[in-house]
Design an enzyme around this catalytic site. Structure first.
Site, PDB file in Angstrom:
ATOM      1  N   HIS A 122      -0.004   4.103   6.417  1.00 41.75           N
ATOM      2  CA  HIS A 122       0.444   3.540   7.704  1.00 41.75           C
ATOM      3  C   HIS A 122       0.792   2.073   7.509  1.00 41.75           C
ATOM      4  CE1 HIS A 122      -3.391   1.388   8.640  1.00 41.75           C
ATOM      5  NE2 HIS A 122      -3.992   2.451   8.106  1.00 41.75           N
ATOM      6  N   ASP A 169       1.176  -0.062  10.263  1.00 38.58           N
ATOM      7  CA  ASP A 169       0.601  -0.916  11.307  1.00 38.58           C
ATOM      8  C   ASP A 169      -0.747  -1.446  10.830  1.00 38.58           C
ATOM      9  OD1 ASP A 169      -0.583   1.775  11.685  1.00 38.58           O
ATOM     10  OD2 ASP A 169      -1.562   0.854  13.413  1.00 38.58           O
ATOM     11  N   ASP A 205      -5.288  -2.079   3.812  1.00 37.57           N
ATOM     12  CA  ASP A 205      -5.309  -1.109   4.914  1.00 37.57           C
ATOM     13  C   ASP A 205      -4.099  -1.327   5.824  1.00 37.57           C
ATOM     14  OD1 ASP A 205      -6.183   0.810   6.740  1.00 37.57           O
ATOM     15  OD2 ASP A 205      -7.511  -0.589   7.775  1.00 37.57           O
ATOM     16  N   GLU A 244      -1.624   3.996  13.566  1.00 43.82           N
ATOM     17  CA  GLU A 244      -2.918   4.556  13.172  1.00 43.82           C
ATOM     18  C   GLU A 244      -4.076   3.709  13.666  1.00 43.82           C
ATOM     19  OE1 GLU A 244      -6.515   5.307  10.845  1.00 43.82           O
ATOM     20  OE2 GLU A 244      -5.341   3.460  10.898  1.00 43.82           O
ATOM     21  N   GLU A 245      -3.935   2.384  13.587  1.00 49.13           N
ATOM     22  CA  GLU A 245      -5.048   1.505  13.954  1.00 49.13           C
ATOM     23  C   GLU A 245      -5.343   1.529  15.447  1.00 49.13           C
ATOM     24  OE1 GLU A 245      -6.898   0.519  11.813  1.00 49.13           O
ATOM     25  OE2 GLU A 245      -5.894  -0.198  10.020  1.00 49.13           O
ATOM     26  N   HIS A 273     -10.222  -4.676   8.367  1.00 48.71           N
ATOM     27  CA  HIS A 273     -10.508  -4.917   9.782  1.00 48.71           C
ATOM     28  C   HIS A 273     -11.212  -6.248  10.025  1.00 48.71           C
ATOM     29  CE1 HIS A 273     -10.129  -0.461  11.278  1.00 48.71           C
ATOM     30  NE2 HIS A 273      -9.319  -0.713  10.251  1.00 48.71           N
TER      31      HIS A 273
END
Length: 454
Positions: A90, A92, A123, A156-157, A423
């Site tokens: 992903h 995003d 990520d 996705e996030e 994150h």
């Protein structure tokens, strides 16, 4: 002339990979227009599409998904009769949080202490670059031996399910014999790992109302119900004194029977302050891979700067509940909603809104694809055998793909090992891991193609 080993080919491609990751990280592709312009996600999607076209992918398309974001699709045909492998990543990213806490700009890939820092570096923009590296190396070493589909998700996030709904409406699009999800990570740097389980999640917003309007705390405080105080008490009901998640009716005693996570190692990875204890009971692996975990991820309340002596009439919070394999995310949502309404103090009015949900996932680690991946990882990481672990995070698409393509084998690998700090501020990727995992993926594709010809 003898062809050079594929490992040397990947090593030679690393400078290009770094330059491309820097370009991709520069897009502020947070899939929330309330925080960042939608044009940033659109630009990132176009970059991914152009990268696929440059690698001779066919049918490259920007798919408008039901949540208002775009996923990028492409197809690279392989030899006649070859199996089809779907590669997922992903583009995003999570918002950068406190930009002042970053040691370098979050959207500027920066090399420091042997790692590359930037939001999305691990990520999961790095995951997309990993796929490109593996495919380029195979093309330079005789060709890609399988047909390849690539899907790069755009939300996705946010957990808003755009790609899941699109895939359900177009079930032929992502059909494959094997699916490689490039969005997890090794248990630690240098230890090749596939992820066997993922916790699902549900995301709720809870609003508490107690008064028609704010009141002077001196004139009315002590008798008038304060919505912020009510919200604090309500949120406190979600944890026991030892920190264990306590949602009425939700089981919290499941045990993990695989690879264990030593407490000292976990404390170091999580950067727990000296003297501060861990929460919950059971092993660390029990707590983060096999049991539910509730987190208050945001509260709307007056900031300290400029605060006035007022009782708050209304307060709001956003709550994330991670749901382990063996439990149903929809049922967990119902239990959490019922708990919040049942535990409101002083008759406070409580409204609950669901903003995201995804089911947990468990892979079949006995499948032939896992044998091919184990061989590939052991070659890419000499002296190490492939491990299987759990992951506390969620990838809701996995269950959608498993339901749509029940015969497909699903493997989860990626760059999000503990040092990556996904994150969080100062997210980074290990270039050595990017190189080794790209090699492992290339060797896997070759091994898998050979296994299907037997």
């Amino acid at each position: 002339m003898t062809a050079r080993p594929i490992s040397e080919t990947i090593a030679s491609l690393m400078p290009r990979a770094k330059a491309e990751l820097a370009e991709l990280v520069a897009f502020q592709s947070v899939a929330d227009p309330a925080q960042f312009p939608k044009s940033e996600c659109e630009a990132a999607a176009n970059w991914v599409a152009d990268a696929l076209r440059a690698e001779d992918f066919q049918d490259v398309a920007l798919l408008d998904t039901p949540d208002g974001t775009q996923s990028v699709y492409g197809f690279l045909p392989g030899p006649a009769g070859a199996p089809t492998v779907l590669l997922y990543a992903h583009y995003d990213v999570q918002p950068p949080l406190d930009e002042s806490a970053w040691l370098s700009p979050p959207f500027e890939l920066t090399e420091r202490d042997g790692r590359w820092y930037g939001r999305g570096s691990a990520d999961c923009k790095g995951g997309f670059i990993m796929h490109l590296l593996a495919l380029r190396a195979l093309k330079a070493d005789g060709g890609v031996p399988v047909s390849v589909k690539v899907i790069a998700e755009g939300s996705e996030e946010q957990g808003t399910g755009g790609l899941e709904r699109y895939a359900e409406a177009h079930p032929e699009l992502l059909a494959a014999d094997t699916i490689v999800i490039g969005d997890t990570g090794n248990f630690r740097v240098g230890l090749p790992t596939v992820t066997a389980t993922l916790r699902g999640m549900t995301m709720l917003r809870v609003t508490v109302d107690t008064l028609e309007g704010n009141l002077h705390s001196g004139q009315f405080g002590g008798a008038a119900p304060d919505a912020l105080a009510a919200l604090i008490q309500l949120l406190a009901s979600l944890r026991a004194e030892d920190g264990t998640t306590t949602v009425d009716g939700l089981a919290t005693d499941t045990e993990w029977d695989g690879l264990q996570y030593p407490e000292a190692e976990f404390r170091k990875d999580a950067k727990v302050l000296d003297g501060v204890g861990l929460i919950g009971t059971g092993t660390v692996a029990d707590r983060i891979w096999a049991r539910p975990a509730v987190t208050v991820i945001g509260i709307d309340s007056p900031p300290v700067v400029g605060a006035t002596p007022s009782l708050q009439a209304s307060a709001r919070a956003q709550i994330s509940l991670r749901v382990p394999p063996g439990q149903d995310a929809a049922a967990a949502t119902e239990l959490l909603t019922a708990h919040l309404k049942a535990h409101a103090p002083w008759g406070a009015r409580v409204a609950v809104e669901q903003v995201g949900q995804g089911q947990p996932f468990r892979a079949d680690t006995s499948s032939p694809a896992y044998t091919s991946m184990a061989q590939a990882m052991e070659a890419a990481y000499p002296g190490e055998k492939m491990q299987t672990s759990g992951m506390g995070g969620s990838i809701p698409l996995c269950n959608t793909l498993a339901a749509l393509y029940p015969q497909a084998e699903i493997l989860l690998i990626g760059l999000s090992e503990p040092e990556a700090q996904i994150h969080a501020v100062n997210e980074s990727v290990s270039p050595e891991e990017l190189e080794r995992l790209s090699l492992a993926e290339a060797l896997f594709l070759r091994n898998y193609a050979e296994s299907r010809r037997v």
